[in-house]
Write an enzyme that holds these catalytic residues in place. Structure first.
Site, mmCIF file in Angstrom:
data_model
loop_
_atom_site.group_PDB
_atom_site.id
_atom_site.type_symbol
_atom_site.label_atom_id
_atom_site.label_comp_id
_atom_site.label_asym_id
_atom_site.label_seq_id
_atom_site.Cartn_x
_atom_site.Cartn_y
_atom_site.Cartn_z
ATOM 1 C CD GLN A 93 -7.417 -0.676 7.048
ATOM 2 O OE1 GLN A 93 -8.238 -1.506 7.426
ATOM 3 N NE2 GLN A 93 -6.142 -0.741 7.392
ATOM 4 N N GLY A 153 0.811 -1.215 0.000
ATOM 5 C CA GLY A 153 0.000 0.000 0.000
ATOM 6 C C GLY A 153 0.843 1.263 0.000
ATOM 7 C CB CYS A 177 3.776 5.777 22.770
ATOM 8 S SG CYS A 177 2.783 7.103 23.452
ATOM 9 C CB THR A 213 12.745 -10.648 -10.659
ATOM 10 O OG1 THR A 213 13.910 -10.464 -11.470
ATOM 11 C CG2 THR A 213 12.091 -11.981 -10.979
ATOM 12 C CG HIS A 250 -0.070 -6.688 4.988
ATOM 13 N ND1 HIS A 250 -0.237 -6.261 6.280
ATOM 14 C CD2 HIS A 250 0.395 -5.622 4.303
ATOM 15 C CE1 HIS A 250 0.133 -4.997 6.379
ATOM 16 N NE2 HIS A 250 0.516 -4.578 5.189
#
Ligand SMILES: *Cc1c(COP(=O)(O)O)cnc(C)c1O
Length: 396
Positions: A179, A70, A324, A237, A201
């Site tokens: 998303q 993405g 954080c 590739t 993913h």
């Protein structure tokens, strides 16, 4: 009990995707650029994956470029539109304040090059109105980039309407659909999308592989120089195993999308309902116009990180908007864009469901979050000040 509720960060690979990859690591391992039979077998597989993927989004195979994910797709789409624009003297780009950093940081880079960036204000419900785009369009606008669905608060944007406005204004329209894929219907023609970023993913495919759709006739600027792979749009590739896994995962998640979405929406709403009983809390993003699996709350007087650690102890993998972990104490730019003040944005919790989430897991999560928030408030000096009236509550 192990409960994974961080599916917006990444998903478990499906068995279908894993099985689809294996032969391309074992027997069909040729380089698709090679002229011999081993190479041609790989080239045929690559072409078939491109056909399958294009069919899932209503595109043609030659409009699909394989990228590393993405982030790369967002970078390439935006930089390509900028290069097209500047050749015509157009150096204005419209986007929103709650985009993914792959979009925002690319826009920052272009700003340093002299581009002018307009970031549209987001309403408190996390949705922008098409009219905002219309008003912001200028003669020198070369690109509008607005994400399909937000990765933190799950809100869904009126993509087809925004696309229509861009088309009428003769301006390129890119959307980060990472998303949305596998959860919402995507059709680049019906929705007037010129460029679309997807990442495997996030829909149960492998990591490190993604898709950039670019409408026929839009010249893409390559980010990687080298061979002529991907019609010269991306050298290197091709990662055939990952591409095969991605194609299988996309087909699978699109085919079961309607049923899965219905089921996930029910569980999502059960989770939202359960957590809204926690006093001094607020749901972030629109209550209904959001991804089937997204729940995001702020709890007053809570540190998101402490909450995450307590939940992890109870076997629940969740996420907090405050970054954080990345070394900064800055709260989520998305929550700030909604108008949440720093203190409130710090106490955020994102829970993102998958097709495999069960009702039992949801009930356990409601109980665990409720208890963890109660515990943390019990030991918090800030909470003591709020309860004693020394400080005023912000959330009712
Ligand atoms: C995860 C995500 C990305 C980045 O995708 P990668 O494949 O991890 O580079 C971009 N945009 C959105 C909305 C995301 O959720």
């Amino acid at each position: 009990m192990k409960i994974y509720l961080d599916n917006a960060a990444t998903t478990k690979m499906s068995k279908t995707a894993i099985d689809a990859m294996y032969p391309y690591m074992d027997t069909v391992y040729g380089n698709p650029s090679s002229l011999h039979s081993a190479g041609q077998a790989a080239a045929e597989a690559l072409a078939e994956a491109r056909r399958q993927i294009s069919a899932c989004i209503g595109a043609s195979p030659e409009e699909i470029t394989f990228t590393s994910g993405g982030s790369e797709s967002d970078n390439q789409a935006i930089l390509s539109a900028a290069r097209i624009g500047e050749r015509k003297g157009k150096r204005h780009i419209i986007s929103t304040a709650f985009e993914h950093h792959a979009v925002l940081h690319t826009l920052n880079r272009l700003e340093k090059e002299g581009f002018e960036i307009t970031l549209l204000d987001v309403h408190e419900n996390g949705i922008i109105a098409p009219e905002q785009v219309k008003t912001a369009l200028r003669d020198d606008t070369c690109l509008v980039t607005v994400m399909f669905a937000n990765n933190e608060i799950g809100t869904i944007q009126p993509i087809a309407e925004i696309g229509k406005i861009c088309r009428a204004g003769n301006v390129l329209f890119h959307t980060d659909g990472v998303q949305a894929a596998g959860h919402l219907h995507i059709n680049v023609n019906e929705q007037n999308i010129d460029m679309l970023s997807l990442s495997a993913h996030k829909f149960h495919g492998p990591k490190g592989i993604g898709i950039l759709y670019a409408r026929k006739g839009i010249p893409l600027t390559t980010l990687i120089e080298g061979g002529a792979q991907e019609q010269g749009r991306r050298a290197g590739t091709e990662n055939i195993p990952a591409i095969m896994g991605m194609a299988a995962a996309l087909c699978e998640s699109c085919s079961r999308m309607e049923d899965a979405a219905k089921r996930m929406c029910l569980l999502r709403d059960k989770l939202i309902d359960g957590l809204s009983h926690i006093p001094h809390s607020i749901l972030n993003g629109d209550a209904t116009n959001r991804l089937p699996g997204n729940v995001n709350f702020c709890f007053e007087g809570i540190e998101g990180e402490s909450l995450l650690l307590l939940l992890d102890d109870r076997g629940i993998c969740a996420s907090s908007g405050s970054a954080c972990t990345s070394g900064s104490l800055e709260p989520s730019h998305v929550l700030l864009a909604l108008g949440r003040i720093h203190d409130i944005a710090h106490g955020s919790l994102r829970l993102t469901l998958s097709e495999d989430t069960t009702e039992e897991q949801i009930l356990y999560t409601v109980k665990s979050v409720t208890e963890a928030v109660e515990y943390l408030r019990g030991i918090s000096p800030v909470w003591r000040d709020l309860v004693s009236g020394k400080k005023e509550f912000i959330l009712r």
